[in-house]
Design a protein around this motif. Structure first.
Motif, PDB file in Angstrom:
ATOM      1  N   LYS A 115     -30.406  61.547  -3.414  1.00  0.00           N
ATOM      2  CA  LYS A 115     -28.997  61.023  -3.068  1.00  0.00           C
ATOM      3  C   LYS A 115     -29.081  59.455  -3.192  1.00  0.00           C
ATOM      4  O   LYS A 115     -30.027  58.760  -3.145  1.00  0.00           O
ATOM      5  CB  LYS A 115     -28.686  61.368  -1.638  1.00  0.00           C
TER       6      LYS A 115
ATOM      7  N   GLU B 204     -27.445  55.400   1.420  1.00  0.00           N
ATOM      8  CA  GLU B 204     -26.238  55.934   2.447  1.00  0.00           C
ATOM      9  C   GLU B 204     -25.060  55.160   2.482  1.00  0.00           C
ATOM     10  O   GLU B 204     -23.979  55.710   2.499  1.00  0.00           O
ATOM     11  CB  GLU B 204     -27.073  55.796   3.781  1.00  0.00           C
TER      12      GLU B 204
ATOM     13  N   ILE C  72     -22.480  56.458  -0.296  1.00  0.00           N
ATOM     14  CA  ILE C  72     -22.104  57.920  -0.172  1.00  0.00           C
ATOM     15  C   ILE C  72     -20.820  58.073   0.217  1.00  0.00           C
ATOM     16  O   ILE C  72     -20.326  57.575   1.176  1.00  0.00           O
ATOM     17  CB  ILE C  72     -23.160  58.703   0.550  1.00  0.00           C
TER      18      ILE C  72
ATOM     19  N   GLU D 149     -20.661  63.248  -1.761  1.00  0.00           N
ATOM     20  CA  GLU D 149     -21.541  64.453  -0.619  1.00  0.00           C
ATOM     21  C   GLU D 149     -20.882  65.577  -1.088  1.00  0.00           C
ATOM     22  O   GLU D 149     -21.818  66.814  -1.190  1.00  0.00           O
ATOM     23  CB  GLU D 149     -21.307  64.095   0.829  1.00  0.00           C
TER      24      GLU D 149
ATOM     25  N   TYR E 157     -22.470  66.636  -4.330  1.00  0.00           N
ATOM     26  CA  TYR E 157     -24.017  66.871  -4.376  1.00  0.00           C
ATOM     27  C   TYR E 157     -24.401  68.388  -3.693  1.00  0.00           C
ATOM     28  O   TYR E 157     -25.100  69.053  -4.266  1.00  0.00           O
ATOM     29  CB  TYR E 157     -24.719  65.717  -3.603  1.00  0.00           C
TER      30      TYR E 157
END
Length: 65
Positions: free
Chosen positions: A34, A37, A40, A45, A48
């Motif tokens: 990913k 942070e 994102i 999210e 994913y």
């Protein structure tokens, strides 16, 4: 490249799905790590998670309108 992957990404692009969702789906499908942070988003999210499951049921929820 996997035909399912290619067809799904092409379909999402044709439907006008949020780019963040598409990028998330691609990363999840390919099992890439990913993003950091702070980069994102909710769309990323969701994409994913669906990509990891090879799920195409939810991308219509992310069509930009």
């Amino acid at each position: 490249m996997n035909q399912f992957y290619y067809d799904t990404v092409t379909k999402m692009e044709q439907f006008g799905v949020d780019d963040e969702y598409i990028q998330g789906w691609q990363c999840g499908f390919l099992r890439n790590p990913k993003r950091e942070e702070q980069r994102i988003t909710e769309a990323y999210e969701a994409g994913y998670a669906d990509g990891e499951e090879q799920n195409t049921d939810n991308f219509a929820n992310w069509v930009k309108g």
